[in-house]
Structure formats: C-alpha cells, structure tokens
Design an enzyme around this catalytic site. Sequence first.
Site, short mmCIF file in Angstrom:
data_model
loop_
_atom_site.label_atom_id
_atom_site.label_comp_id
_atom_site.label_asym_id
_atom_site.label_seq_id
_atom_site.Cartn_x
_atom_site.Cartn_y
_atom_site.Cartn_z
CB ALA A 67 -0.87 0.06 1.19
N GLY A 110 0.64 -5.00 0.79
CA GLY A 110 -0.71 -5.11 0.06
C GLY A 110 -0.37 -5.49 -1.33
CD GLU A 113 -2.61 -7.46 2.91
OE1 GLU A 113 -2.14 -6.24 2.54
OE2 GLU A 113 -2.84 -7.65 3.92
CD GLU A 133 1.73 -5.68 5.55
OE1 GLU A 133 2.71 -6.73 5.68
OE2 GLU A 133 1.03 -5.74 4.68
#
Length: 259
Positions: A67, A110, A113, A133
């Site tokens: 992200a 992300g 993911e 993260e």
Amino acid sequence: MTGMANEIITEIKNGIGVVRLNRPDKLNALNIELMKQLVAALEEFDADPDIRCMLITGNDRAFAAGADIGEMAEASMIEMYERNQFERWERIKRVRKPIVAAASGYVLGGGCELLMNCDIIIAAEGTMFGQPEINIGVIPGAGGTQRLTRAVGKARAMDLILTGRMIVADEALQMGLISRVVPREHFFEESLKVCQELASKAPIALRLAKEAVLKAFDMTLNEGLEHERKLFYMLFGTDDQKEGMRAFQEKRRAVFVGR
Ligand code: CO8
C-alpha cells in the site's frame, strides 16, 4: 481495446483482460486511486461477455511493493476508518472469472495481499515476497494474516508476518503461496499463455470451478462438498457440457461457447 487511466494500463488480448499496474517510479505502491481504477477494470472485464479471464501484472522491478505508505503515514484512526478502503478490496473477491497474476520484482504487503486474491499466481525467478508491515509498525490489513495462513499454514505465516522477512520465488512455490515459477525474461508471455489456455475452456465451468475452490475457505468440508455437487449438476444445463463430452467421444477438440 487499450485504455490508460494513469495508475493502470488496460488491454484486451484475444479474450483476456490485461491490467498492468503503472506506478513504476513508486514500485507500483497501491494508492487509493490505483485501487479504484484496478477494481473498476476488473469489474468491467467481469461483465464483458467477450472476456474469459484476466491477467494482473506489474513490471520487472515490482508487481507492487505494498500500500502507498505516503497516503497512510499521517492518517488518524478515524480517517482510516472513514476511508473504508477495504470495502473496495472485498469487490475483488467477488470477481467471478479467473484472475491470473504475473509477478516479478517486489511483491510486498498489500501487493502480496492483492496477489493472494488472484487464482493462478505465476512469478519470475527471483521475485521477492513478503508481508513487511511489522517493520513499519502495523500488520497486514487487506487479508494477509488470513489468506497467507490458509495458503502456507500457521508456522510459516507467523514467521513471515512477525519477522517481515522476504522470501524468493522458489521458496514461495515450495510453501504453496504461488502456482508456478518461470524464467525472468518471459514471465509475462508465459502467464499470457496460461490465460490463453484458460480462455479456451468452457467459460461457465471455469467460473464455477473458481467459486467451488474458494468455498473451501468459507465452508466446512461437508458444506463444501454439497455446494460442489450442486455446481456440478448445474453444468449439465449448459451446451458446453454436451459439447465437451461429445467432442471427447468423437475424438475431436471441443469448441466452447459459454452457454
Ligand atoms: N509506499 C509508497 N512508496 C513506496 C513504497 C510503498 N509501499 N514502496 C516503495 N516506494 C517508493 C519509494 O519511496 C521510492 O520513491 P522515491 O524515489 O520517490 O523516494 C521508490 O518507490 C523506489 O523505492 P526505493 O528507493 O525504496 O527502492 P529500493 O530498491 O531501495 O527498495 C524496497 C525497495 C525494499 C521494496 C523498499 O522500497 C521498501 O521497503 N518499500 C516498502 C515496502 C513495505 O513496507 N510495504 C508494505 C506497505 S504497508 C501495506 O502494504 C499495508 C497493506 C494494507 C492494505 C492496503 C490498504 C490501503
């Protein structure tokens, strides 16, 4: 058709909807705008009767390095809650046609993911995967703790999520995170070939097969078996089932039409 919406590039090739993440300077960090465009493109492809499967890719250096940290660094809890970004991620789960991922370079946070939302995951040799993260003071938020655990088991998911360490493609393959590792020079072409193969299959059977496999994550074994059986019976209402079985008996190649 080729489309360019800043953060992604879309293209339709022989019934395959291709989405290329396009923030090369930021290692394809997934900002909100990119996610909006990505989800809109996938939904559009899903609704287009001429498209049989989709391919998500990045570039040699990154599938996506996570992200966009810049968008989150100073956000408050309320802001993050109000943004409700994960609602958009949930929509990827509802895409019914198969999605192939073609990954190279970094697949982090992300990005990993997003990758785990794809159905067949193909990576170039040397691709790096991780859920880092923890190193920036958070945890995965778009399904990492759940999907990675289901993909590779508790021991390995804990190891990756608590240490934030990266693994390379061969290890990811051995763990069951990805489907195939291919030479770096032509990871995109190899992935496209897999898409072409999928595009030649019976389209409704493909979608129901995807649905049935994904149900394994949500249902007990008995519920899943019941569900599978109903989908199996459903396919006997399609012309493609008749064509597929007759073609076998007549020793010819089946031509599927998606009815
Ligand atoms: N966000 C924003 N920018 C990024 C990101 C990122 N995740 N990753 C890389 N970039 C940018 C860098 O800031 C740099 O930009 P600039 O040139 O303007 O300074 C450019 O991309 C190139 O990166 P580097 O110079 O760092 O390249 P290196 O080759 O030195 O390093 C790394 C590559 C190791 C991949 C490094 O960039 C890195 O560690 N990136 C961050 C990885 C990370 O922590 N990812 C997890 C992010 S958090 C997350 O994904 C939570 C998911 C929650 C769900 C999403 C809903 C919002």
